[in-house]
Structure formats: C-alpha cells, structure tokens
Scaffold this active site. Structure first.
Site, mmCIF file in Angstrom:
data_model
loop_
_atom_site.group_PDB
_atom_site.id
_atom_site.type_symbol
_atom_site.label_atom_id
_atom_site.label_comp_id
_atom_site.label_asym_id
_atom_site.label_seq_id
_atom_site.Cartn_x
_atom_site.Cartn_y
_atom_site.Cartn_z
ATOM 1 N N SER A 93 38.004 80.723 52.776
ATOM 2 C CA SER A 93 39.326 81.222 52.396
ATOM 3 C C SER A 93 39.853 80.673 51.083
ATOM 4 C CB SER A 93 40.327 80.919 53.512
ATOM 5 O OG SER A 93 40.351 79.532 53.795
ATOM 6 N N HIS A 98 38.791 86.610 56.771
ATOM 7 C CA HIS A 98 38.907 87.225 55.440
ATOM 8 C C HIS A 98 37.815 88.265 55.186
ATOM 9 C CE1 HIS A 98 42.098 84.546 54.068
ATOM 10 N NE2 HIS A 98 41.503 83.645 54.820
ATOM 11 N N LYS A 143 45.704 89.702 58.450
ATOM 12 C CA LYS A 143 45.250 89.999 57.085
ATOM 13 C C LYS A 143 45.022 91.518 56.978
ATOM 14 C CE LYS A 143 43.644 85.280 57.213
ATOM 15 N NZ LYS A 143 44.932 84.662 56.896
HETATM 16 C C1 LIG Z 1 39.681 81.588 57.810
HETATM 17 C C2 LIG Z 1 40.921 81.706 58.640
HETATM 18 N N1 LIG Z 1 40.804 81.602 59.972
HETATM 19 C C3 LIG Z 1 41.889 81.692 60.766
HETATM 20 C C4 LIG Z 1 43.151 81.868 60.252
HETATM 21 C C5 LIG Z 1 44.328 81.906 61.179
HETATM 22 O O1 LIG Z 1 44.806 83.189 61.339
HETATM 23 P P1 LIG Z 1 46.301 83.473 61.812
HETATM 24 O O2 LIG Z 1 47.119 83.705 60.586
HETATM 25 O O3 LIG Z 1 46.177 84.704 62.648
HETATM 26 O O4 LIG Z 1 46.759 82.310 62.607
HETATM 27 C C6 LIG Z 1 43.312 82.006 58.888
HETATM 28 C C7 LIG Z 1 44.655 82.237 58.331
HETATM 29 O O5 LIG Z 1 45.106 81.632 57.411
HETATM 30 C C8 LIG Z 1 42.174 81.907 58.048
HETATM 31 O O6 LIG Z 1 42.293 81.989 56.724
#
Ligand SMILES: Cc1ncc(COP(=O)(O)O)c(C=O)c1O
Length: 404
Positions: free
Chosen positions: A182, A210, A241
């Site tokens: 990310s 992502h 997202k």
């Molecule tokens: C790689 C990754 N996994 C999990 C999440 C968590 O997702 P959520 O926004 O649904 O809590 C994010 C969000 O920032 C993320 O970037």
C-alpha cells in the site's frame, strides 16, 4: 508517574500545526468522485483509494438509499446475533463466487477481517510469517493470535523459505502478504511466494485491498492477475477502496470460513456493517463486473501520471499500480511538499514513519478511473511547479510528454 502523563508531554502534532504543515484530520465539506471541497475551495483528490470512482455512481447511490429505507440506517447488532441481513448473506455468496472460493465471510471493516482471521487461526504453538511491508492490519491480526510472528525482509522469498525451514516440523504455519503493497504500489511476486509456501506446506493468505478492482482480467486482484486464484488459500479484501463502501471479507474453503464465522472475535464482538454499506458494496461489485472499461481508464490515468512524474525527474520507486509514491526524503520535507501541493489545489498524503522508514518519506498519489484528462494534466503541472520551486529535481525539468 501516571500513565496519562505522556499525553501532556506529546507536542509533535501541535508543533507541526504551528509550522502550518499539519496534514491530518482535514475536514472535507463536500466531495465528487475526484474532488474535495475544503475551506470552500475545490481540490483535485489524488489521495483517496476510490480506484474505480464508484463513491458517487448513480447505481451505487440508489442502492444505498434503497437499503437505508428498507432496513434503517444501522444494524444495531453483531453478525452473530441480530446483525445478519439477507444482504450480508447475498454479498458473501457473490464474493465467494467472484474470488472463485467455496465461501466468504463479511466483516465490518477490512482491518477487522485481518484481526478476525489471523487472531482466530494462529494459535499457541503456531507460526505466522509476514512481509516487512505488510499492512498494519495483518501485523495487528498476527499479534492478536497467540502464535509466534516472523517478519521477512520485503519481497525476500528466499529469506521466508529459510524461516519456514527452521520452523519445527508439525507446527501450524501461515504466510500472509499484501497483494499490492500500500505504500509502494508494487505487486507481490506471487508465483515464487506460492511455490515456497507449497514446498513448506504453509497456507497462504493474500490481502487484496489495493488489488481488488485494479488487477486481474476480471478485477479480482493479484491472485487472478497471476492466474493463481485457486491456489491461494485465503483471500482477504476490503470494501473501502474499489467497492466505494466500508466492510471487509475473507474468502476460502467452506470449513475454514465456517470456523472463522464461529471464532473471529472481531466479527462476533462488534456490530455488523450497516445495510447501506452492504448494499453499496453489492452494487459496486455489480458495476465492477459489468463496466470493465473503468479498469482500463484507471490504468490509462495511472500510466499517464507515472510517466509524467518520471519525466519531471521525480523518483516514484518501484510502483506497478495506481498507488504512486513520490519519494521525497525526511518527514518535514515531505510535509512541506504536501503543503505546497495542497495550496496549489492538489490533495495528496505525506507518508511518514512509522508507515515508512524515516529517510524514505513520500507523497502518496493514487489514481481513479474517474479522473479526467484535464485533472491529470493539472496534477502533473502542479507537481512540476512545486518540484521546481522546492528544488526537488536537480536538472532543469523535462517537458511532460505527449499527454498534454
Ligand atoms: C493493505 C490494506 N489492508 C487492509 C486495509 C484495511 O481496510 P479497511 O479500510 O476496510 O479497514 C487497508 C486499508 O487501509 C489496506 O491498505
């Protein structure tokens, strides 16, 4: 000394505010899919994860409004108890089919999905292996489990193999990785990772946060991109997202999902995602599937911005996706660049420790299918202006190529 005393001694946020470069908690007054109004001024939004631009899609908006009218605005209970609607079941069936898995389980956020899955699966005596650049949700989920945590250097599949080889025979193992990292925008080397996991009989979990809606011929993510969907044991994803909503999901074998349904504390001891959010995710999934041209537009915008930033002379690292980091250096430098972009109408994020190492702070840009050609040009022109004014590029800047 009281446990509260450290709070009074914490001055960093106030110091940065006094310098005029505090970038967090900015109240947004109104949005479109690609813009945000702040203090009465519209900024181009390249700091969201709205990859397919579905937050304002009429079909998605209509579905959320219909669900709120039918079920009310909140679920007021756990999935376990009164918080499961037919909508949650439908979304689980649809997502299981979409990821090519037997079953799926919907959580209130992606973060909670990680906590629930890793916390429930990795028990005492088990071992969990994480890439050093994995998202905090995987790290926190691993910490909730009672097992031993191993971190391998980013992308170091050989290092992972060595760690797996040292694990006692017969111990439970799980490898968990981001599909798209990310803060880097790079894609995991899934074929190599999977080969090592198989060799060591370690199930593999891929967080497609992502990658959902972005990668793969069907938009199902990294596993689909490599044609390895069937071989990845657990797929984790978020609705926050590409699906323009809020919620999280894990998909995998029926018995595993059934176990998680009855053991995930972050599923059981919290309220379920509200009706409008679930209906929104369902509608967004429909649009994702029936409008593949959105993915093409996303990639077109991504290529134009990545090429343009490189042509300006900026370092965008190893990105391969719509997550584009512009590498700056120290924390304060990154905040100054962020502020200059913001004052010139571009909304980005400075990424600083602990999200990244202290000397590799960056401006994170993320593209959407909905960005227009004019918006892309404005973003590049502004980066060029700021790069010149703040001497971020040593040489006189190159012309931004053909996209103008
Ligand atoms: C790689 C990754 N996994 C999990 C999440 C968590 O997702 P959520 O926004 O649904 O809590 C994010 C969000 O920032 C993320 O970037």
């Amino acid at each position: 000394m009281s446990i509260l005393d450290k709070c009074g001694q914490y001055t960093y946020a106030d110091d940065v505010k006094a310098m005029g470069i505090y970038p967090y908690f900015t109240p947004i007054q109104e949005t479109t899919a690609t813009e945000a109004r702040i203090d009465g001024e519209w900024k181009i939004m390249v700091g969201s994860n709205n990859y397919l631009g579905l937050t304002h899609h009429p079909f998605v908006l209509e579905a959320t409004q219909r669900a709120a009218r039918r079920y009310g605005v909140g679920s007021t209970g756990s999935r376990f108890l009164n918080g499961t609607l037919d909508l949650h079941d439908e979304l689980e069936m649809r997502l299981a089919a979409f990821f090519g898995k037997e079953a799926a389980l919907v959580f209130t956020t992606g973060y909670q999905a990680s906590l629930g899955v890793l916390g429930a699966l990795v028990g005492r005596g088990d071992h969990v292996f994480l890439d050093r650049f994995d998202h905090a949700s995987l790290v926190d989920g691993a910490r909730l489990g009672m097992g031993e945590i191993h971190r391998y250097a980013h992308g170091d599949v050989d290092g992972l193999a060595r760690q797996l080889a040292r694990t006692p025979a017969g111990a439970g193992k799980l490898v968990a990785t981001d599909g798209v990292f990310s803060m880097e925008g790079s894609i995991v080397d899934l074929p190599r990772l999977l080969a090592v996991c198989k060799e060591h009989h370690a199930p593999l979990l891929v967080d497609e946060a992502h990658a959902l809606g972005v990668l793969g011929p069907d938009g199902a993510g990294t596993a689909s991109h490599f044609g390895l969907g069937e071989q990845v044991d657990l797929i984790l994803a978020t609705f926050s997202k590409s699906l323009a909503s809020i919620g999280g999901v894990v998909a995998g074998r029926r018995d595993v999902v059934n176990y998680l349904r009855h053991h995930s504390r972050s599923l059981i001891f919290t309220a379920s995602p509200p009706p409008a959010s679930v209906a929104g995710a369902l509608a967004a999934l429909d649009v994702l599937i029936r409008e593949p041209e959105r993915r093409e537009r996303l990639w077109d915008n991504t290529r134009r911005v990545a090429d343009g930033l490189r042509a300006i002379g900026l370092d965008i690292g190893q990105t391969q996706t719509p997550v584009i980091p512009v590498l700056i250096g120290e924390t304060i430098q990154a905040a100054i660049v962020w502020r200059a972009l913001f004052d010139n109408g571009i909304f980005t994020h400075p990424i600083v420790p602990p999200a990244v190492p202290a000397n590799s702070c960056r401006i994170r840009v993320s593209m959407s299918a909905e960005h227009s050609r004019e918006q892309v040009d404005r973003v590049l022109e502004t980066f060029e202006k700021v790069a010149r004014e703040l001497s971020l590029v040593a040489e006189p800047t190159a012309q931004i190529p053909s996209m103008r």
